[in-house]
Design a protein around this motif. Structure first.
Motif, short mmCIF file in Angstrom:
data_model
loop_
_atom_site.label_atom_id
_atom_site.label_comp_id
_atom_site.label_asym_id
_atom_site.label_seq_id
_atom_site.Cartn_x
_atom_site.Cartn_y
_atom_site.Cartn_z
N UNK A 135 0.83 -1.22 0.00
CA UNK A 135 0.00 0.00 0.00
C UNK A 135 0.86 1.26 0.00
N UNK A 136 2.04 1.17 0.64
CA UNK A 136 2.92 2.34 0.72
C UNK A 136 3.49 2.73 -0.66
N UNK A 137 3.64 1.73 -1.54
CA UNK A 137 4.30 2.04 -2.82
C UNK A 137 3.36 1.98 -4.03
N UNK A 138 2.09 1.60 -3.80
CA UNK A 138 1.16 1.48 -4.93
C UNK A 138 0.26 2.71 -4.98
N UNK A 139 0.08 3.26 -6.19
CA UNK A 139 -0.67 4.52 -6.27
C UNK A 139 -2.07 4.36 -6.87
N UNK A 140 -2.36 3.23 -7.55
CA UNK A 140 -3.69 3.12 -8.18
C UNK A 140 -4.42 1.81 -7.89
N UNK A 141 -3.95 0.72 -8.50
CA UNK A 141 -4.71 -0.53 -8.40
C UNK A 141 -3.83 -1.71 -7.97
N UNK A 142 -4.49 -2.69 -7.32
CA UNK A 142 -3.77 -3.83 -6.75
C UNK A 142 -4.66 -5.07 -6.87
N UNK A 143 -4.08 -6.18 -7.33
CA UNK A 143 -4.85 -7.43 -7.47
C UNK A 143 -4.20 -8.54 -6.66
N UNK A 174 -9.64 -13.38 3.37
CA UNK A 174 -8.64 -12.74 2.49
C UNK A 174 -9.04 -11.27 2.26
N UNK A 175 -10.34 -11.07 2.02
CA UNK A 175 -10.83 -9.71 1.78
C UNK A 175 -10.64 -8.84 3.02
N UNK A 179 -8.75 -5.33 3.09
CA UNK A 179 -9.50 -4.11 3.43
C UNK A 179 -8.81 -3.24 4.47
N UNK A 180 -7.84 -3.81 5.16
CA UNK A 180 -7.13 -2.99 6.16
C UNK A 180 -6.35 -1.87 5.46
N UNK A 181 -5.97 -2.10 4.20
CA UNK A 181 -5.12 -1.11 3.53
C UNK A 181 -5.65 -0.62 2.19
N UNK A 182 -6.62 -1.36 1.61
CA UNK A 182 -7.12 -1.01 0.27
C UNK A 182 -8.64 -0.94 0.27
N UNK A 183 -9.17 -0.27 -0.75
CA UNK A 183 -10.61 -0.30 -0.99
C UNK A 183 -10.87 -1.51 -1.89
N UNK A 184 -11.61 -2.49 -1.40
CA UNK A 184 -11.85 -3.69 -2.20
C UNK A 184 -13.01 -3.44 -3.16
N UNK A 185 -12.71 -3.53 -4.45
CA UNK A 185 -13.74 -3.28 -5.48
C UNK A 185 -14.63 -4.51 -5.66
N UNK A 186 -13.97 -5.69 -5.74
CA UNK A 186 -14.74 -6.94 -5.86
C UNK A 186 -13.84 -8.14 -5.52
N UNK A 202 -8.52 -4.54 -6.00
CA UNK A 202 -8.50 -3.42 -5.04
C UNK A 202 -8.11 -2.11 -5.72
N UNK A 203 -8.58 -1.02 -5.08
CA UNK A 203 -8.12 0.31 -5.47
C UNK A 203 -7.38 0.91 -4.28
N UNK A 204 -6.43 1.78 -4.58
CA UNK A 204 -5.73 2.48 -3.50
C UNK A 204 -6.69 3.51 -2.92
N UNK A 205 -6.77 3.57 -1.60
CA UNK A 205 -7.68 4.53 -0.95
C UNK A 205 -7.25 5.96 -1.26
N UNK A 206 -8.24 6.80 -1.60
CA UNK A 206 -7.85 8.19 -1.94
C UNK A 206 -7.80 9.04 -0.67
#
Ligand SMILES: C[S@@+](CC[C@H](N)C(=O)[O-])C[C@H]1O[C@@H](n2cnc3c(N)ncnc32)[C@H](O)[C@@H]1O
Length: 206
Positions: A135-143, A174-175, A179-186, A202-206
């Motif tokens: 989460x510290x190094x990702x700026x947009x999306x994470x799978x 797993x979700x 969710x502790x660090x990302x916004x889970x899209x699906x 996941x999306x990076x939280x804004x």
């Protein structure tokens, strides 16, 4: 039990690991497609692959790619097969324990990152450390792709029980970690060959 443990330890050999992976999960092209859809990678974007193993999913990247894994044998194999050793200077493989590693200091940030088939090898505490680092190094999306512990096919359920990973969790758990660090899209379940799998986009939280 000793025989099973000895057999499992042979999986440290990248050739044996890949052969077994192919026998159980097939080409994994469906997984590649689902990762690409989830990441929405665009030309020019860098991709971080955490716990990259033998580099099986390096070809998801369109351009610059960095794979990191604790097993130097896997990293050496990945470098030869999918990296500079095979005409891909844009792909770097790093042998490192991610739980104690500050990516950002060396590699900066990445718009997109992935963690494939690895959560079930890590305890909750280790996963939280890894996810926090990502989460510290990702700026947009994470799978995240991982194992489904209860696929409906009995053979797949049996195979899941034989896995080396000691922390195979249901999708909901797993979700909850993600969710502790990302916004889970699906999140969802699917099969890759005989392997029951999960995917969390996941999306990076804004
Ligand atoms: C089942 S493999 C998945 C490899 C690859 N992502 C794939 O899908 O083919 C799990 C990987 O996690 C790596 N791993 C486990 N703990 C790690 C840690 N603390 N730091 C870096 N890599 C780790 C292992 O070496 C192994 O390659």
């Amino acid at each position: 039990m000793q025989v099973v443990n000895r057999l499992k330890s042979t999986l440290d050999n990248p050739f044996i690991f890949n052969a077994l992976q192919f026998a159980i999960a097939g080409t994994q092209n469906k997984t590649r497609r689902l990762i690409r859809e989830g990441l929405q990678l665009k030309a020019g974007e860098r991709l971080l692959d955490v716990c990259c193993g033998t580099g099986e999913f390096a070809d998801v990247a369109l351009n610059e790619y960095i794979g990191i894994d604790i097993n130097p044998k896997y990293i050496e194999y990945a470098e030869q097969r999918f990296g500079k050793g095979n005409g891909h200077p844009e792909r770097a493989f790093v042998a490192q324990d991610i739980t104690g590693y500050e990516f950002s200091r060396t590699y900066g940030t990445f718009p997109k990152a992935m963690l494939i088939n690895s959560m079930h090898h890590l305890s909750d505490a280790e996963n939280l450390a890894v996810l926090e680092g990502i989460a510290r190094v990702t700026t947009e999306r994470f799978v995240i792709v991982d194992m489904d512990p209860t696929p409906s096919n009995p053979l797949s359920r049996f195979l899941a029980k034989q896995d080396r990973g000691q922390f195979i969790r249901p999708l909901a758990e797993q979700i909850a970690l993600a969710e502790k660090f990302f916004e889970v899209e699906r999140g969802g379940e699917y099969y890759s060959g005989l392997c029951g799998q999960t995917i969390i986009v996941c999306k990076v939280r804004s």
